[in-house]
Design a protein around this motif. Structure first.
Motif, short mmCIF file in Angstrom:
data_model
loop_
_atom_site.label_atom_id
_atom_site.label_comp_id
_atom_site.label_asym_id
_atom_site.label_seq_id
_atom_site.Cartn_x
_atom_site.Cartn_y
_atom_site.Cartn_z
N LYS A 1 11.67 -3.16 -1.24
CA LYS A 1 9.90 -2.97 -1.13
C LYS A 1 9.77 -4.65 -0.94
O LYS A 1 8.92 -4.82 -0.28
N LEU B 1 7.75 5.18 3.46
CA LEU B 1 6.59 4.89 2.61
C LEU B 1 7.49 4.16 1.63
O LEU B 1 8.63 4.08 1.25
N PHE C 1 0.89 -0.98 -0.01
CA PHE C 1 0.02 0.15 0.07
C PHE C 1 0.95 1.34 0.11
O PHE C 1 1.72 1.47 1.01
N SER C 2 0.84 1.85 -1.20
CA SER C 2 1.73 3.23 -1.26
C SER C 2 1.54 4.23 -0.23
O SER C 2 2.44 5.19 -0.01
N HIS C 3 0.16 4.41 0.20
CA HIS C 3 -0.04 5.60 1.17
C HIS C 3 0.34 4.98 2.70
O HIS C 3 0.25 5.93 3.58
N LEU C 4 0.84 4.01 2.98
CA LEU C 4 1.15 3.31 4.10
C LEU C 4 2.65 3.25 4.44
O LEU C 4 3.36 2.64 3.51
N THR C 5 2.99 3.70 5.67
CA THR C 5 4.62 3.27 5.85
C THR C 5 4.76 1.64 5.93
O THR C 5 3.78 0.82 5.99
N GLU D 1 3.02 0.17 8.66
CA GLU D 1 1.55 0.11 8.70
C GLU D 1 1.22 -0.87 7.67
O GLU D 1 0.08 -1.66 7.73
N ASN D 2 2.04 -1.18 6.65
CA ASN D 2 1.89 -2.21 5.72
C ASN D 2 1.69 -3.62 6.52
O ASN D 2 1.14 -4.44 6.11
N ASP E 1 7.59 4.04 -1.61
CA ASP E 1 8.31 5.17 -2.81
C ASP E 1 9.51 5.61 -2.33
O ASP E 1 10.44 5.94 -3.04
N GLU E 2 9.96 5.35 -0.96
CA GLU E 2 11.28 5.89 -0.57
C GLU E 2 12.17 4.70 -0.57
O GLU E 2 13.47 4.75 -0.36
#
Length: 363
Positions: free
Chosen positions: A142, A133, A89-93, A96-97, A135-136
């Motif tokens: 990932k 996140l 989930f790209s909007h979660l850290t 949180e994932n 994307d970082e």
């Protein structure tokens, strides 16, 4: 632990899987290899019902996975899957994932889920990335987060669908190292992979799939060193080595170099090794150039991860010809360079075959 009986899957009129039967024991690490498009990923997706089989049966720890009353989310929790595309989930850290599933599906408290998630991130070497996140992160990072998220659901079996295929070659090794660690800890795993040396080293059994069936299976030593069936032998030879035939002095140097670079990238060889290999091939070809029109030569390059060596074999039929003692060469500088760049350099003649063997260390 898992029994598959006469499994078949069709998409319209196309039969992707045909009459697959196998047993998988607790603690086994199964690598599934084979050409693209032969049903490997579809087989994994059928095991935890991301694809509904057309016919056949799947038993997981005594439960009929295809039964009408089966709890599919529970099956997927126990037989979890890591995809080639991460699916974070790209909007979660990262943290949180990892905590979302255990809290919603396993009933864990936020404190318990977070403590477990931090432990798992440390296990995959990403403890300091908990608050980042996706994307970082790099692709390899990932994928390690995706593996940790899978472990957070406390699975009994992990299905890996080509976990390194979307990664840059420089990050493949970090993901494979995590999977090796899980194998040492006794996790039951089924891995679809194109990383042949990894499959050889980590697996308890290898399945070779072709045209929708398990064409051959056995211990890694059998499949990779002594395959018994023709298609398996052809596939293993093709993926373990680079081959090229030279029939003219006007060979395409740029195309050859691009193919050798791709071969090196596939095996995650260091840049210095790649550059040395290219120089060795180019220098050796200069020894053969005056004779190529009348006496073609075949080059085979093989890589051994366990021995950390590259072996180059040059073979050509005809009269006796030792390129290391080539009277037509203007000087012996090429031979001197080759002796300096290789760790072994040997010529032999057998019947009508001239063979020159070179070995290079990769470390």
């Amino acid at each position: 632990m898992i029994r598959v009986e006469r499994l078949a899957k069709q998409f319209g009129t196309v039969a992707v899987l045909k009459d697959i039967s196998c047993d998988i024991q607790k603690g086994e690490v199964i690598s599934i290899i084979g050409p693209s498009g032969t049903g490997k990923s579809t087989f994994l997706r059928c095991l935890n019902l991301l694809e509904q089989p057309t016919s056949g049966a799947i038993w997981f720890d005594g439960t009929n996975v295809l039964g009408a009353d089966v709890d599919v989310p529970k099956i997927r929790q126990r037989m979890n899957m890591v995809f080639q595309g991460f699916n974070l989930f790209s909007h979660l850290t990262c943290l949180e994932n990892l905590t979302l599933g255990p809290m919603r599906l396993l009933g864990k408290s936020p404190q318990e889920a977070e403590a477990k998630a931090r432990d798992l991130l440390r296990v995959v070497g990403l403890g300091e990335k908990a608050d980042h996140l996706p994307d970082e992160l790099s692709g390899g990072q990932k994928q390690r987060v995706a593996i940790a998220r899978c472990l957070a659901m406390e699975p009994e079996v992990i299905l890996f669908d080509e976990p390194t295929s979307a990664l840059d070659p420089t990050t493949v090794s970090e993901v494979l190292a995590v999977i090796r660690s899980l194998a040492r800890d006794g996790m039951t795993m089924i891995i679809v992979t194109h990383e042949m040396e990894f499959a050889r080293n980590v697996s308890s059994r290898v399945m070779y799939m072709d045209e929708g069936v398990i064409y051959e299976q056995g211990p890694p030593a059998q499949i990779f060193d002594h395959p018994t069936r023709e298609k398996t032998r052809a596939f293993i030879h093709r993926i373990r080595s680079y081959t090229q035939r030279f029939t003219s002095p006007d060979y395409d140097l740029y195309a050859m170099n691009a193919e050798i670079i791709a071969f090196c990238d596939k095996h995650i060889l260091p840049r210095t090794t790649r550059e040395r290999l290219l120089l060795v091939v180019e220098e050796a070809l200069q020894l053969y150039v005056p004779h190529l029109s009348s006496a073609p030569v075949d080059l085979s390059i093989g890589y051994s991860e366990t021995e950390e060596t590259l072996e180059l074999v040059w073979e050509g039929h005809g009269g006796p010809f030792n390129p290391l003692e080539n009277e037509d060469a203007p000087d012996d500088l090429g031979v001197v360079l080759l002796r300096g760049m290789t760790d072994a350099l040997e010529y032999e003649r057998k019947d009508t075959l001239n063979r020159l063997t070179m070995r290079l260390r990769t470390s």
